[in-house]
Design a protein around this motif. Sequence first.
Motif, short mmCIF file in Angstrom:
data_model
loop_
_atom_site.label_atom_id
_atom_site.label_comp_id
_atom_site.label_asym_id
_atom_site.label_seq_id
_atom_site.Cartn_x
_atom_site.Cartn_y
_atom_site.Cartn_z
N ARG A 280 31.88 -42.88 -35.11
CA ARG A 280 31.60 -42.08 -33.90
C ARG A 280 32.03 -40.63 -34.11
NH1 ARG A 280 34.13 -42.57 -27.82
NH2 ARG A 280 33.04 -40.76 -27.00
N THR B 207 29.48 -37.56 -33.96
CA THR B 207 29.69 -36.52 -32.96
C THR B 207 29.84 -35.14 -33.57
OG1 THR B 207 30.76 -38.11 -31.49
CG2 THR B 207 31.17 -35.78 -31.04
N TRP C 69 33.07 -34.86 -27.30
CA TRP C 69 33.49 -36.23 -27.60
C TRP C 69 33.03 -37.20 -26.51
CZ3 TRP C 69 34.65 -39.02 -31.53
CH2 TRP C 69 35.28 -40.24 -31.36
N ASP C 70 33.23 -36.82 -25.25
CA ASP C 70 32.92 -37.71 -24.14
C ASP C 70 32.58 -36.86 -22.91
OD1 ASP C 70 32.98 -39.48 -21.93
OD2 ASP C 70 34.45 -40.77 -22.91
#
Length: 122
Positions: free
Chosen positions: A3, A7, A87-88
């Motif tokens: 991830r 990313t 990231w989020d």
Amino acid sequence: EQRFEDTFGLGARGVSLPQRRFAQAALSEMLGGIGFFHGRSLLRSEHREEPVHGAESMLFTAVPSRSCFPRGFLWDEGFHLLLLGRWDAALARDILAHWLDLLNADGWIPREQILGDEARAR
């Protein structure tokens, strides 16, 4: 790790493994510095010499150091959200929404949020 690479693409850009590990540690520290704070700020009053308690507030935010600086800093949060947003995005929006909830009737957000006795003790 996948991830992180998906990313940020550091490996694909030729960043060395030690540098990627450093970047992963930096992201981990940022995520570990996110906290939820609740309480009342102390505010300066033009009518009283001593500070007065503000309204009950809560803040979900990233902090520079949870043990040394257990409070939110608006200026810092802008930089935190640059990383956290990549990231989020949902996490970054939640944090931003908490800061916007602190907006007062004059359109002002205090630059530092020291909410509660525990945060004031540091």
